[in-house]
Design a protein around this motif. Sequence first.
Motif, PDB file in Angstrom:
ATOM      1  N   ASP A  36       8.837  11.279 -10.020  1.00 12.09           N
ATOM      2  CA  ASP A  36       8.722   9.831  -9.863  1.00 12.09           C
ATOM      3  C   ASP A  36       9.266   9.436  -8.497  1.00 12.09           C
ATOM      4  OD1 ASP A  36       8.337   7.158 -10.287  1.00 12.09           O
ATOM      5  OD2 ASP A  36      10.103   6.906 -11.568  1.00 12.09           O
ATOM      6  N   ALA A  37       8.516   9.772  -7.453  1.00  8.98           N
ATOM      7  CA  ALA A  37       8.933   9.482  -6.085  1.00  8.98           C
ATOM      8  C   ALA A  37       8.247   8.221  -5.585  1.00  8.98           C
ATOM      9  CB  ALA A  37       8.598  10.662  -5.172  1.00  8.98           C
ATOM     10  N   SER A  38       8.893   7.556  -4.626  1.00 11.97           N
ATOM     11  CA  SER A  38       8.368   6.293  -4.113  1.00 11.97           C
ATOM     12  C   SER A  38       7.417   6.471  -2.941  1.00 11.97           C
ATOM     13  CB  SER A  38       9.520   5.388  -3.670  1.00 11.97           C
ATOM     14  OG  SER A  38      10.261   6.006  -2.631  1.00 11.97           O
ATOM     15  N   GLY A  39       7.309   7.684  -2.422  1.00 16.04           N
ATOM     16  CA  GLY A  39       6.459   7.917  -1.262  1.00 16.04           C
ATOM     17  C   GLY A  39       5.000   7.621  -1.547  1.00 16.04           C
ATOM     18  N   THR A  40       4.283   7.301  -0.508  1.00 12.09           N
ATOM     19  CA  THR A  40       2.897   6.878  -0.661  1.00 12.09           C
ATOM     20  C   THR A  40       1.896   7.888  -0.119  1.00 12.09           C
ATOM     21  OG1 THR A  40       2.998   5.697   1.458  1.00 12.09           O
ATOM     22  CG2 THR A  40       3.555   4.453  -0.529  1.00 12.09           C
ATOM     23  N   ALA A  41       2.368   8.952   0.526  1.00 10.57           N
ATOM     24  CA  ALA A  41       1.443   9.890   1.159  1.00 10.57           C
ATOM     25  C   ALA A  41       1.027  11.031   0.244  1.00 10.57           C
ATOM     26  CB  ALA A  41       2.079  10.471   2.431  1.00 10.57           C
ATOM     27  N   ASN A  42       1.906  11.422  -0.689  1.00 10.22           N
ATOM     28  CA  ASN A  42       1.631  12.573  -1.541  1.00 10.22           C
ATOM     29  C   ASN A  42       2.021  12.294  -2.986  1.00 10.22           C
ATOM     30  OD1 ASN A  42       1.065  15.005   0.467  1.00 10.22           O
ATOM     31  ND2 ASN A  42       2.771  13.844   1.327  1.00 10.22           N
ATOM     32  N   ALA A  43       1.262  12.867  -3.914  1.00 11.33           N
ATOM     33  CA  ALA A  43       1.709  12.967  -5.299  1.00 11.33           C
ATOM     34  C   ALA A  43       2.509  14.256  -5.401  1.00 11.33           C
ATOM     35  CB  ALA A  43       0.516  12.997  -6.243  1.00 11.33           C
ATOM     36  N   VAL A  44       3.675  14.182  -6.035  1.00  8.79           N
ATOM     37  CA  VAL A  44       4.621  15.290  -6.006  1.00  8.79           C
ATOM     38  C   VAL A  44       4.881  15.782  -7.431  1.00  8.79           C
ATOM     39  CG1 VAL A  44       6.930  15.999  -5.283  1.00  8.79           C
ATOM     40  CG2 VAL A  44       5.675  14.299  -3.942  1.00  8.79           C
ATOM     41  N   PHE A  45       4.862  17.109  -7.586  1.00  4.63           N
ATOM     42  CA  PHE A  45       5.066  17.732  -8.890  1.00  4.63           C
ATOM     43  C   PHE A  45       6.035  18.892  -8.748  1.00  4.63           C
ATOM     44  CE2 PHE A  45       0.965  15.766  -8.801  1.00  4.63           C
ATOM     45  CZ  PHE A  45       0.810  15.189 -10.058  1.00  4.63           C
ATOM     46  N   ARG A  46       6.984  18.968  -9.652  1.00  3.04           N
ATOM     47  CA  ARG A  46       7.886  20.115  -9.675  1.00  3.04           C
ATOM     48  C   ARG A  46       7.193  21.257 -10.404  1.00  3.04           C
ATOM     49  NH1 ARG A  46      14.359  19.930 -10.919  1.00  3.04           N
ATOM     50  NH2 ARG A  46      14.815  22.114 -10.386  1.00  3.04           N
ATOM     51  N   LEU A  47       7.272  22.437  -9.817  1.00  6.49           N
ATOM     52  CA  LEU A  47       6.644  23.633 -10.370  1.00  6.49           C
ATOM     53  C   LEU A  47       7.729  24.647 -10.685  1.00  6.49           C
ATOM     54  CD1 LEU A  47       4.046  25.301 -10.986  1.00  6.49           C
ATOM     55  CD2 LEU A  47       4.075  25.992  -8.577  1.00  6.49           C
ATOM     56  N   GLY A  48       8.000  24.852 -11.951  1.00  2.00           N
ATOM     57  CA  GLY A  48       9.113  25.702 -12.322  1.00  2.00           C
ATOM     58  C   GLY A  48      10.424  25.086 -11.882  1.00  2.00           C
ATOM     59  N   VAL A 107       8.999  -4.301   8.649  1.00  2.00           N
ATOM     60  CA  VAL A 107       8.134  -5.444   8.346  1.00  2.00           C
ATOM     61  C   VAL A 107       6.754  -4.962   7.912  1.00  2.00           C
ATOM     62  CG1 VAL A 107       9.385  -7.083   9.794  1.00  2.00           C
ATOM     63  CG2 VAL A 107       7.446  -5.812  10.770  1.00  2.00           C
ATOM     64  N   MET A 108       6.289  -3.852   8.496  1.00  2.00           N
ATOM     65  CA  MET A 108       4.987  -3.325   8.073  1.00  2.00           C
ATOM     66  C   MET A 108       5.054  -2.775   6.651  1.00  2.00           C
ATOM     67  SD  MET A 108       3.522  -1.562  11.546  1.00  2.00           S
ATOM     68  CE  MET A 108       3.504  -2.520  13.086  1.00  2.00           C
ATOM     69  N   GLU A 109       6.172  -2.136   6.302  1.00  3.55           N
ATOM     70  CA  GLU A 109       6.331  -1.655   4.930  1.00  3.55           C
ATOM     71  C   GLU A 109       6.448  -2.817   3.946  1.00  3.55           C
ATOM     72  OE1 GLU A 109       8.425   2.670   5.731  1.00  3.55           O
ATOM     73  OE2 GLU A 109       9.706   0.936   5.318  1.00  3.55           O
ATOM     74  N   LEU A 110       7.168  -3.852   4.327  1.00  5.56           N
ATOM     75  CA  LEU A 110       7.289  -5.006   3.439  1.00  5.56           C
ATOM     76  C   LEU A 110       5.931  -5.645   3.192  1.00  5.56           C
ATOM     77  CD1 LEU A 110       9.135  -6.883   1.833  1.00  5.56           C
ATOM     78  CD2 LEU A 110       9.394  -8.262   3.909  1.00  5.56           C
ATOM     79  N   ALA A 111       5.162  -5.815   4.248  1.00  4.59           N
ATOM     80  CA  ALA A 111       3.840  -6.416   4.099  1.00  4.59           C
ATOM     81  C   ALA A 111       2.936  -5.573   3.216  1.00  4.59           C
ATOM     82  CB  ALA A 111       3.202  -6.615   5.472  1.00  4.59           C
ATOM     83  N   ALA A 112       3.041  -4.264   3.349  1.00  3.01           N
ATOM     84  CA  ALA A 112       2.147  -3.373   2.608  1.00  3.01           C
ATOM     85  C   ALA A 112       2.568  -3.188   1.153  1.00  3.01           C
ATOM     86  CB  ALA A 112       2.080  -2.021   3.303  1.00  3.01           C
ATOM     87  N   TYR A 113       3.885  -3.204   0.879  1.00  6.59           N
ATOM     88  CA  TYR A 113       4.349  -2.736  -0.418  1.00  6.59           C
ATOM     89  C   TYR A 113       5.133  -3.746  -1.241  1.00  6.59           C
ATOM     90  CZ  TYR A 113       3.230   1.724   1.792  1.00  6.59           C
ATOM     91  OH  TYR A 113       2.581   2.751   2.426  1.00  6.59           O
ATOM     92  N   ARG A 114       5.291  -4.979  -0.791  1.00  6.16           N
ATOM     93  CA  ARG A 114       6.187  -5.884  -1.513  1.00  6.16           C
ATOM     94  C   ARG A 114       5.690  -6.217  -2.918  1.00  6.16           C
ATOM     95  NH1 ARG A 114       5.426 -11.608  -0.878  1.00  6.16           N
ATOM     96  NH2 ARG A 114       3.538 -12.123   0.277  1.00  6.16           N
ATOM     97  N   GLU A 115       4.399  -6.034  -3.173  1.00  5.23           N
ATOM     98  CA  GLU A 115       3.886  -6.303  -4.517  1.00  5.23           C
ATOM     99  C   GLU A 115       3.447  -5.037  -5.240  1.00  5.23           C
ATOM    100  OE1 GLU A 115       0.818  -9.217  -4.181  1.00  5.23           O
ATOM    101  OE2 GLU A 115       2.188 -10.819  -3.581  1.00  5.23           O
ATOM    102  N   SER A 116       3.499  -3.895  -4.561  1.00  2.00           N
ATOM    103  CA  SER A 116       2.968  -2.681  -5.186  1.00  2.00           C
ATOM    104  C   SER A 116       3.967  -1.539  -5.300  1.00  2.00           C
ATOM    105  CB  SER A 116       1.750  -2.188  -4.401  1.00  2.00           C
ATOM    106  OG  SER A 116       2.112  -1.842  -3.066  1.00  2.00           O
ATOM    107  N   ASN A 117       5.035  -1.554  -4.500  1.00  2.00           N
ATOM    108  CA  ASN A 117       5.987  -0.447  -4.512  1.00  2.00           C
ATOM    109  C   ASN A 117       7.395  -1.017  -4.384  1.00  2.00           C
ATOM    110  OD1 ASN A 117       7.645   1.809  -3.759  1.00  2.00           O
ATOM    111  ND2 ASN A 117       5.827   2.913  -3.095  1.00  2.00           N
ATOM    112  N   PRO A 118       8.051  -1.281  -5.511  1.00  2.00           N
ATOM    113  CA  PRO A 118       9.356  -1.957  -5.472  1.00  2.00           C
ATOM    114  C   PRO A 118      10.408  -1.205  -4.666  1.00  2.00           C
ATOM    115  CG  PRO A 118       8.464  -1.976  -7.701  1.00  2.00           C
ATOM    116  CD  PRO A 118       7.581  -1.075  -6.899  1.00  2.00           C
TER     117      PRO A 118
END
Length: 307
Positions: A50-62, A280-291
């Motif tokens: 459950d990471a907040s990053g937006t570039a990759n979906a992350v999964f623990r393997l073992g 400011v660019m992150e706030l504009a992009a994520y203020r409603e989609s990524n708390p």
Amino acid sequence: MPPGSAPVDSAPLHSVPLDSATPLDSATLVRTLIAAQFPHWADLPVEAVDASGTANAVFRLGDDKVVRLPRTESSAADVATEHLWLPRLAAQLPVPVPAPLAQGAPAEGFPWGWSVCTWLEGTNPLPGDGTWAPELFAADLAEFVLALRRIDPTDGPQAYRGEPLASRDEKTRKVIAGLDGVLDAGAATAAWEKALTAPAFTGAPVWVHGDLQPGNVLVADGRLTGVIDFACMGLADPAVDLIAAWYLLPAGAREAFRTAVGADDADWERGRGWALSIAVMELAAYRESNPVMARNAWWVIGELLAG
């Protein structure tokens, strides 16, 4: 990598048929890709992180590996860069960084390359957390930044944020104007204009991480234990990594960090400019989609406008 994610499916990673309803960042897809391309890991359990990053979906393997599936074509381009450069950088850095273990190929409906790396223990800090000893954390951050700068830049790629700060002027002003009423646009514009008065960087570019903010560093007992997500790494103005002063440190520890990295007035002001433009660019992009990303951006903007 940050712990605390809920297990998705810990069944062995044997072949799982995909259908049109399978999301391209699902645990089912990870199981299928691993089984097909790295069958020696096929019996390892998988957990979504459950990471907040937006570039990759992350999964623990073992227990000791992580799978990163790029969410976009541009993020996929970073896979080869990380596999090439992280092993070269790792031995010269004072804290662990992810070690690439395998590079996956497009398959099973997933259109891009992907990666398997070592899992690093630790948690992501809250921005500006001062409940522990922030001066020690500031010293750790400075040691990391300085070690990265000392690495031979020969043949290194330009960083994602390798452009001059002034080249971001038009976009930054536009984003601030669009946030008028959400934040104090006048104060933000004044802070941005002040940053632009700093002398431009004219030295030789150095290695930077490029994105030293809470989701990309790991801590334990208030000390830096690892740095992750090097997608923005490369050669740039060293002021880019000064964003750590506002993204990661409380006000009382910033001067110690500044002294340790040897930032002069021009470096520091450009670092403030980088932090403001990114936030400011992150706030504009994520203020409603990524708390989480929005919370971090609010913290940085508040600290910068407070002085």
